[in-house]
Scaffold this active site. Structure first.
Site: not given
Ligand SMILES: O=c1ccn([C@@H]2O[C@H](COP(=O)(O)O)[C@@H](O)[C@H]2O)c(=O)[nH]1
Length: 250
Positions: A131, A18, A222, A193, A69-72, A40, A67, A76
């Protein structure tokens, strides 16, 4: 036949790149490349780099979880699924909230495009509840009543009914999903975490060790790795913790 998940812990970790800087993303990937196999790519990086980031990661031998996350509407999402499949990604995702027909069309488009290109069909994964969504937010803001676990479980069943390969959920729902959807239905778990990392904006978190013990197929990690002073050392520390706990269980 049920195939047990025999992947090694390092093969189960997806690192979330990210950042808005492709060079930085590739530097991170290069640092982790001797341990981590799947990267990712999310919207922040993709909108800056364009699809070339997928080529650069593939050239280096990584699998890519796109990642998006398509929603349409179903048509589409089918088109978007066709396009993302043409880049040879290992996995991509859609929101279960888009409904069964939308998910079915996503999977169908992925299968058709992969067959035309003669490449592996990507795993298509449904996002249940993010999450970052807490019980309170689900009930009071989003307006879905009841226990968040029941909602996630219902979404997992819908994703399976639509023919998807698995779901994104939190560590707290893994066991219930396993029981309801069986061992071959993949669980992809963000909100991971280690005890030494900050929760940040995540609401439903779990340690890597506990999530793998609960039966997660894949962990998405991440900031605990990418924001560490030494990302490679952080990744190795996570793997050591997981391996130590595996040893303790045997
Ligand atoms: O429910 C969800 C779906 C996607 N994510 C993605 O995972 C990573 C988590 O990053 P961290 O820095 O470990 O928190 C991030 O790219 C989110 O877009 C998610 O966290 N929860």
């Amino acid at each position: 036949m049920t195939v047990p998940n025999l992947l090694r812990p390092e093969e189960k970790i997806f690192v979330a790149l990210d950042t808005d800087n492709m060079d930085e993303a590739l530097r991170l990937a290069d640092q982790l490349g001797d341990t981590i196999r799947t990267m990712k790519v999310g919207l922040q990086l993709f909108f800056k780099s364009g699809p070339v980031i997928l080529d650069r990661l593939h050239e280096r031998g990584f699998q890519v979880f796109m990642d998006c996350k398509f929603h349409d509407i179903p048509n589409t999402v089918a088109g978007a699924s066709d396009s993302v499949t043409s880049h040879g990604v290992y996995m991509f995702n859609v929101h279960v909230g888009g409904g069964v027909e939308m998910m079915r069309r996503a999977k169908q488009a992925a299968v058709l495009r992969a067959e035309k290109l003669g490449i592996a069909v990507p795993k298509v994964i449904g996002v249940t509840q993010l999450t970052s969504t807490s019980q309170g937010v689900l009930n009071e803001e989003i307006g879905i009543p009841g226990d968040i676990r029941d909602c996630v479980l219902q979404y997992a069943r819908l994703a399976q009914q639509a023919g998807l390969d698995g779901v994104v959920a939190s560590g707290h729902e893994i066991q219930a999903i396993r029981e309801a959807c069986g061992p071959d239905f993949l669980t992809v778990i963000p909100g991971i975490r280690p005890t030494w990392a900050a929760a940040n904006d995540q609401a439903r978190i779990m340690t890597p060790t506990d999530a793998l013990r609960a039966g997660a197929d894949y962990l998405v990690i991440g900031r605990a790795i990418t924001h560490a002073a030494d990302p490679r050392a952080a990744a190795l520390r996570i793997l050591e913790e997981v391996q130590a706990s595996e040893g303790a269980v045997q």
